[in-house]
Design a protein around this motif. Structure first.
Motif, PDB file in Angstrom:
ATOM      1  N   GLY A 193       0.835  -1.210   0.000  1.00 40.01           N
ATOM      2  CA  GLY A 193       0.000   0.000   0.000  1.00 40.01           C
ATOM      3  C   GLY A 193       0.857   1.242   0.000  1.00 40.01           C
ATOM      4  O   GLY A 193       0.638   2.181   0.761  1.00 40.01           O
ATOM      5  N   GLY A 194       1.866   1.270  -0.877  1.00 35.26           N
ATOM      6  CA  GLY A 194       2.636   2.494  -1.101  1.00 35.26           C
ATOM      7  C   GLY A 194       2.022   3.247  -2.271  1.00 35.26           C
ATOM      8  O   GLY A 194       0.897   2.963  -2.706  1.00 35.26           O
ATOM      9  N   GLY A 225       1.307   0.795  -5.374  1.00 32.20           N
ATOM     10  CA  GLY A 225       0.212  -0.149  -5.155  1.00 32.20           C
ATOM     11  C   GLY A 225      -1.133   0.565  -5.173  1.00 32.20           C
ATOM     12  O   GLY A 225      -2.098   0.111  -5.810  1.00 32.20           O
ATOM     13  N   GLY A 241       5.859   3.466   4.047  1.00 32.99           N
ATOM     14  CA  GLY A 241       7.029   3.107   3.232  1.00 32.99           C
ATOM     15  C   GLY A 241       7.615   4.320   2.534  1.00 32.99           C
ATOM     16  O   GLY A 241       7.482   5.464   3.002  1.00 32.99           O
ATOM     17  N   ILE A 278       6.760   5.974   0.006  1.00 28.41           N
ATOM     18  CA  ILE A 278       5.863   7.048  -0.465  1.00 28.41           C
ATOM     19  C   ILE A 278       5.833   8.188   0.553  1.00 28.41           C
ATOM     20  O   ILE A 278       5.699   9.350   0.171  1.00 28.41           O
ATOM     21  CB  ILE A 278       4.433   6.520  -0.758  1.00 28.41           C
ATOM     22  N   ASN A 334      10.124  10.019   0.915  1.00 24.51           N
ATOM     23  CA  ASN A 334      11.005  10.577  -0.119  1.00 24.51           C
ATOM     24  C   ASN A 334      11.123  12.092  -0.013  1.00 24.51           C
ATOM     25  O   ASN A 334      10.443  12.739   0.779  1.00 24.51           O
ATOM     26  CB  ASN A 334      10.499  10.152  -1.506  1.00 24.51           C
ATOM     27  N   THR A 335      12.000  12.648  -0.854  1.00 28.56           N
ATOM     28  CA  THR A 335      12.247  14.099  -0.821  1.00 28.56           C
ATOM     29  C   THR A 335      11.334  14.841  -1.810  1.00 28.56           C
ATOM     30  O   THR A 335      11.608  15.986  -2.160  1.00 28.56           O
ATOM     31  CB  THR A 335      13.726  14.408  -1.099  1.00 28.56           C
ATOM     32  N   CYS A 380      -1.817  -5.921   7.231  1.00 29.43           N
ATOM     33  CA  CYS A 380      -2.043  -7.251   6.663  1.00 29.43           C
ATOM     34  C   CYS A 380      -0.795  -7.642   5.872  1.00 29.43           C
ATOM     35  O   CYS A 380      -0.630  -7.239   4.717  1.00 29.43           O
ATOM     36  CB  CYS A 380      -3.289  -7.204   5.764  1.00 29.43           C
ATOM     37  N   GLU A 381       0.068  -8.392   6.540  1.00 32.84           N
ATOM     38  CA  GLU A 381       1.338  -8.753   5.892  1.00 32.84           C
ATOM     39  C   GLU A 381       1.173 -10.004   5.031  1.00 32.84           C
ATOM     40  O   GLU A 381       0.595 -11.000   5.488  1.00 32.84           O
ATOM     41  CB  GLU A 381       2.410  -9.019   6.957  1.00 32.84           C
ATOM     42  N   ALA A 440       3.821  -4.828  -5.567  1.00 33.94           N
ATOM     43  CA  ALA A 440       4.312  -3.446  -5.650  1.00 33.94           C
ATOM     44  C   ALA A 440       4.912  -3.097  -4.294  1.00 33.94           C
ATOM     45  O   ALA A 440       4.425  -2.222  -3.587  1.00 33.94           O
ATOM     46  CB  ALA A 440       3.174  -2.504  -6.022  1.00 33.94           C
ATOM     47  N   THR A 441       5.972  -3.821  -3.953  1.00 31.94           N
ATOM     48  CA  THR A 441       6.493  -3.734  -2.585  1.00 31.94           C
ATOM     49  C   THR A 441       7.840  -3.016  -2.499  1.00 31.94           C
ATOM     50  O   THR A 441       8.523  -3.097  -1.475  1.00 31.94           O
ATOM     51  CB  THR A 441       6.600  -5.150  -1.961  1.00 31.94           C
ATOM     52  N   MET A 470       8.869 -15.274  -2.539  1.00 34.89           N
ATOM     53  CA  MET A 470       7.746 -16.124  -2.093  1.00 34.89           C
ATOM     54  C   MET A 470       7.156 -16.897  -3.271  1.00 34.89           C
ATOM     55  O   MET A 470       6.469 -17.897  -3.082  1.00 34.89           O
ATOM     56  CB  MET A 470       6.630 -15.254  -1.472  1.00 34.89           C
ATOM     57  N   GLN A 486      18.762   8.006   2.796  1.00 31.84           N
ATOM     58  CA  GLN A 486      18.355   8.909   3.874  1.00 31.84           C
ATOM     59  C   GLN A 486      17.811  10.226   3.317  1.00 31.84           C
ATOM     60  O   GLN A 486      18.186  10.649   2.232  1.00 31.84           O
ATOM     61  CB  GLN A 486      19.550   9.217   4.763  1.00 31.84           C
ATOM     62  N   GLY A 528      14.727   5.172   3.991  1.00 33.04           N
ATOM     63  CA  GLY A 528      13.758   4.305   3.315  1.00 33.04           C
ATOM     64  C   GLY A 528      14.539   3.235   2.562  1.00 33.04           C
ATOM     65  O   GLY A 528      15.719   3.424   2.246  1.00 33.04           O
ATOM     66  N   MET A 530      15.467   1.230  -0.605  1.00 35.52           N
ATOM     67  CA  MET A 530      15.399   1.415  -2.046  1.00 35.52           C
ATOM     68  C   MET A 530      15.586   0.086  -2.771  1.00 35.52           C
ATOM     69  O   MET A 530      16.507  -0.666  -2.460  1.00 35.52           O
ATOM     70  CB  MET A 530      16.516   2.356  -2.536  1.00 35.52           C
ATOM     71  N   PHE A 555       9.144   8.017  -6.807  1.00 29.14           N
ATOM     72  CA  PHE A 555       8.040   8.897  -6.413  1.00 29.14           C
ATOM     73  C   PHE A 555       7.485   9.617  -7.641  1.00 29.14           C
ATOM     74  O   PHE A 555       6.285   9.648  -7.879  1.00 29.14           O
ATOM     75  CB  PHE A 555       8.479   9.900  -5.339  1.00 29.14           C
TER      76      PHE A 555
HETATM   77  C1  LIG Z   1      14.852   9.179   1.421  1.00 28.53           C
HETATM   78  C2  LIG Z   1      14.213   8.968   0.078  1.00 28.53           C
HETATM   79  C3  LIG Z   1      14.158   9.997  -0.826  1.00 28.53           C
HETATM   80  C4  LIG Z   1      13.569   9.809  -2.089  1.00 28.53           C
HETATM   81  N1  LIG Z   1      13.428  10.885  -2.911  1.00 28.53           N
HETATM   82  C5  LIG Z   1      12.759  10.740  -4.082  1.00 28.53           C
HETATM   83  C6  LIG Z   1      12.489  11.878  -4.867  1.00 28.53           C
HETATM   84  O1  LIG Z   1      12.787  13.023  -4.482  1.00 28.53           O
HETATM   85  N2  LIG Z   1      11.868  11.697  -6.067  1.00 28.53           N
HETATM   86  C7  LIG Z   1      11.512  10.454  -6.506  1.00 28.53           C
HETATM   87  O2  LIG Z   1      10.997  10.342  -7.609  1.00 28.53           O
HETATM   88  N3  LIG Z   1      11.714   9.359  -5.741  1.00 28.53           N
HETATM   89  C8  LIG Z   1      12.312   9.476  -4.531  1.00 28.53           C
HETATM   90  N4  LIG Z   1      12.493   8.382  -3.729  1.00 28.53           N
HETATM   91  C9  LIG Z   1      12.073   7.057  -4.203  1.00 28.53           C
HETATM   92  C10 LIG Z   1      10.577   6.799  -4.008  1.00 28.53           C
HETATM   93  O3  LIG Z   1      10.139   7.227  -2.756  1.00 28.53           O
HETATM   94  C11 LIG Z   1      10.312   5.302  -4.189  1.00 28.53           C
HETATM   95  O4  LIG Z   1      10.932   4.829  -5.358  1.00 28.53           O
HETATM   96  C12 LIG Z   1       8.801   4.981  -4.293  1.00 28.53           C
HETATM   97  O5  LIG Z   1       8.085   5.621  -3.261  1.00 28.53           O
HETATM   98  C13 LIG Z   1       8.613   3.471  -4.236  1.00 28.53           C
HETATM   99  O6  LIG Z   1       7.293   3.081  -4.497  1.00 28.53           O
HETATM  100  P1  LIG Z   1       6.133   2.977  -3.391  1.00 28.53           P
HETATM  101  O7  LIG Z   1       5.644   4.341  -3.071  1.00 28.53           O
HETATM  102  O8  LIG Z   1       5.112   2.043  -3.871  1.00 28.53           O
HETATM  103  O9  LIG Z   1       6.935   2.361  -2.172  1.00 28.53           O
HETATM  104  P2  LIG Z   1       6.498   2.123  -0.676  1.00 28.53           P
HETATM  105  O10 LIG Z   1       5.761   3.293  -0.112  1.00 28.53           O
HETATM  106  O11 LIG Z   1       7.717   1.678   0.066  1.00 28.53           O
HETATM  107  O12 LIG Z   1       5.445   0.939  -0.824  1.00 28.53           O
HETATM  108  C14 LIG Z   1       5.728  -0.436  -0.735  1.00 28.53           C
HETATM  109  C15 LIG Z   1       4.840  -0.976   0.365  1.00 28.53           C
HETATM  110  O13 LIG Z   1       4.893  -2.398   0.351  1.00 28.53           O
HETATM  111  C16 LIG Z   1       4.668  -2.811   1.691  1.00 28.53           C
HETATM  112  N5  LIG Z   1       5.087  -4.204   1.814  1.00 28.53           N
HETATM  113  C17 LIG Z   1       6.338  -4.720   1.684  1.00 28.53           C
HETATM  114  N6  LIG Z   1       6.327  -6.045   1.874  1.00 28.53           N
HETATM  115  C18 LIG Z   1       5.027  -6.388   2.146  1.00 28.53           C
HETATM  116  C19 LIG Z   1       4.378  -7.602   2.445  1.00 28.53           C
HETATM  117  N7  LIG Z   1       5.046  -8.773   2.546  1.00 28.53           N
HETATM  118  N8  LIG Z   1       3.030  -7.578   2.680  1.00 28.53           N
HETATM  119  C20 LIG Z   1       2.324  -6.419   2.595  1.00 28.53           C
HETATM  120  N9  LIG Z   1       2.906  -5.228   2.327  1.00 28.53           N
HETATM  121  C21 LIG Z   1       4.237  -5.220   2.096  1.00 28.53           C
HETATM  122  C22 LIG Z   1       5.538  -1.848   2.483  1.00 28.53           C
HETATM  123  O14 LIG Z   1       5.158  -1.796   3.845  1.00 28.53           O
HETATM  124  C23 LIG Z   1       5.298  -0.533   1.759  1.00 28.53           C
HETATM  125  O15 LIG Z   1       4.277   0.250   2.355  1.00 28.53           O
HETATM  126  C24 LIG Z   1      13.064   8.528  -2.459  1.00 28.53           C
HETATM  127  C25 LIG Z   1      13.115   7.495  -1.522  1.00 28.53           C
HETATM  128  C26 LIG Z   1      13.660   7.705  -0.257  1.00 28.53           C
HETATM  129  C27 LIG Z   1      13.675   6.587   0.738  1.00 28.53           C
END
Ligand SMILES: Cc1cc2nc3c(=O)[nH]c(=O)nc-3n(C[C@H](O)[C@H](O)[C@H](O)COP(=O)(O)OP(=O)(O)OC[C@H]3O[C@@H](n4cnc5c(N)ncnc54)[C@H](O)[C@@H]3O)c2cc1C
Length: 417
Positions: free
Chosen positions: A40-41, A44, A71, A73, A76-77, A205-206, A235-236, A246, A259, A337, A339, A368
């Protein structure tokens, strides 16, 4: 579900803001869904949103092991841009930018999309040539790009260190449509929009296992029991290697911590996003006044959501080389976070060898800005069981076939991407 309007604002103001409803439901999982999205990032949730909105597939659950926004989402910056050069990347990220531009009207939620411009500084003649090439590639694809000389940059940001003996600023590549977006509001907006269309968002819900029979997905074992599905999308992000394992898949992905830092609040100082071209440093200023900045990933593999001090020093050194006045600013907080660093620095949005199993991963530093297009393409691929031309280059087997999309030309070295 509550609709937001000027009338609901007035009504709730009169009742002391005590009657607002939650933005999404907290349902118990059903026995079975047409589609389950794990994670749920941003990616997802946007996938679920576009599955419902674009394809009319609403019997969908998003399973999140923790709370929404916990996570990357929400870590990030917040920088968005579409200043990519290579054919596989450029149209995809530009489509994402176009979706950002209409997103708030689309999901009817204020995500503070702010196209305050992104400027990448260059410090050598060779780097300026490379930026000219990148800018031309962008313009050929209809993306806005301007090459600035040092004089232009000085008029914009006079406080940068132009005379740094090691890193003199020669100019920069500017994308005016780039900027920032309030990251957690993106998760909330997509969650609300998906929920309104009937998607079940299930927090805490893992997913602990994926059941497969005769090469076909049957469902997932979770901390809330078994849930069946016809199609399963992973989408994890930082946990992609673990969730794919898995299903017996081994991904060309390493997990590293990145960071981010926020300073004490300052008066308006930096009105856009500026990046340092001689190292890795990027900074913008939040509406509350804090400088929001970051740099390289910590070099070791990790699933910890906090980094180490040597990287703090490295990032802040780069910042002070670019803006000497930063040396007097106090850092208030920092976090990390996980990566999902792919081997060519570009993502994967694809089907897999297992029927009904789809993969969205490998977002490195840059996922992001990709959130809208990633969900849009992933929803298309799940709904139609085929790749859209926008994610046609993001196939998993490109690493085996040798069709890498190596935007930075750094090879299979994740910490250089
Ligand atoms: C410090 C930092 C700075 C960044 N800056 C930028 C930026 O400026 N611009 C940019 O474009 N990108 C940036 N990024 C990258 C960007 O944030 C990520 O690439 C993007 O958010 C990843 O996709 P997401 O949002 O779906 O990830 P997430 O929010 O991490 O979503 C994945 C989710 O999956 C869940 N999950 C994992 N395993 C399981 C499981 N077994 N069961 C159920 N749920 C599970 C996690 O809990 C998480 O909530 C940055 C990242 C970080 C950490």
């Amino acid at each position: 579900m509550m609709k937001y309007s000027v009338f609901s604002l007035l009504k709730n103001t009169l009742s002391g803001h005590t009657k607002w409803q939650p933005a999404w439901r907290e349902p118990e999982p059903r026995k079975e869904y047409d589609v389950i999205i794990v994670g749920g990032g941003g990616h997802g949730l946007s996938t679920a949103y576009y599955l419902a909105k674009e394809h009319g597939i609403t019997n969908v659950a998003v399973l999140e092991q923790s709370w929404l926004g916990s996570g990357n989402i929400g870590r990030n910056t917040t920088i968005i841009r579409s200043n990519y050069m290579l054919p596989g990347n450029n149209p995809f990220y530009e489509w994402s930018m176009k979706l950002w531009e209409g997103l708030e009207q689309d999901f009817k939620f204020n995500a503070m999309v702010s196209q305050r411009r992104v400027l990448n500084l260059c410090h050598t003649d060779a780097q300026r040539d490379a930026f000219a090439r990148r800018g031309n590639a962008m313009r050929i694809d209809g993306v806005d790009a301007e090459l600035l000389d040092a004089h232009d940059v000085k008029a914009m940001y006079p406080f940068l260190d132009f005379n740094n003996a090691r890193f003199p600023i020669k100019g920069g590549l500017l994308q005016r449509r780039g900027g920032t977006v309030r990251h957690d509001a993106v998760a909330w907006g997509y969650a609300r929009g998906a929920d309104m269309r009937g998607v079940d968002i299930i927090q805490n819900c893992e997913v602990k296992g994926i059941r497969i029979e005769n090469g076909r997905v049957l469902g997932v074992d979770t901390s809330k029991g078994f849930i069946g599905c016809r199609k399963l999308g992973l989408a994890t992000a930082g946990n992609s290697s673990e969730t794919a394992a898995m299903a017996g898949l081994r991904l060309p992905i390493e997990s590293h911590v990145l960071q981010a830092f926020v300073s004490e609040g300052l008066k308006p100082y930096i009105d856009g996003v500026v990046t340092f071209g001689a190292g890795h440093f990027y900074v913008s200023q939040s509406d509350k006044g804090g400088l929001v900045f970051g740099g390289d990933i910590d070099g070791y593999n990790s699933y910890a959501r906090r980094g180490n001090l040597p990287m703090v020093e490295h990032v802040i050194e780069a910042g002070v080389a670019m803006i000497p006045a930063l040396a007097r600013v106090r850092v208030l907080r920092s976090w990390g976070g996980i990566m999902d660093m792919s081997m060519d620095g570009s993502p994967i949005i694809d089907k897999t060898s297992i029927e009904g199993l789809y993969l969205n991963a490998g977002w490195c530093y840059g996922g992001f800005k990709a959130t809208p297009a990633s969900g849009w393409c992933f929803a298309y691929t799940i709904a139609k069981n085929e790749l859209h031309e926008l994610n046609a280059a993001y196939r998993l087997d490109r690493f085996r076939r040798g069709y890498m999309i190596d935007e930075k030309g750094q090879g299979a070295t994740p910490n250089l991407h």
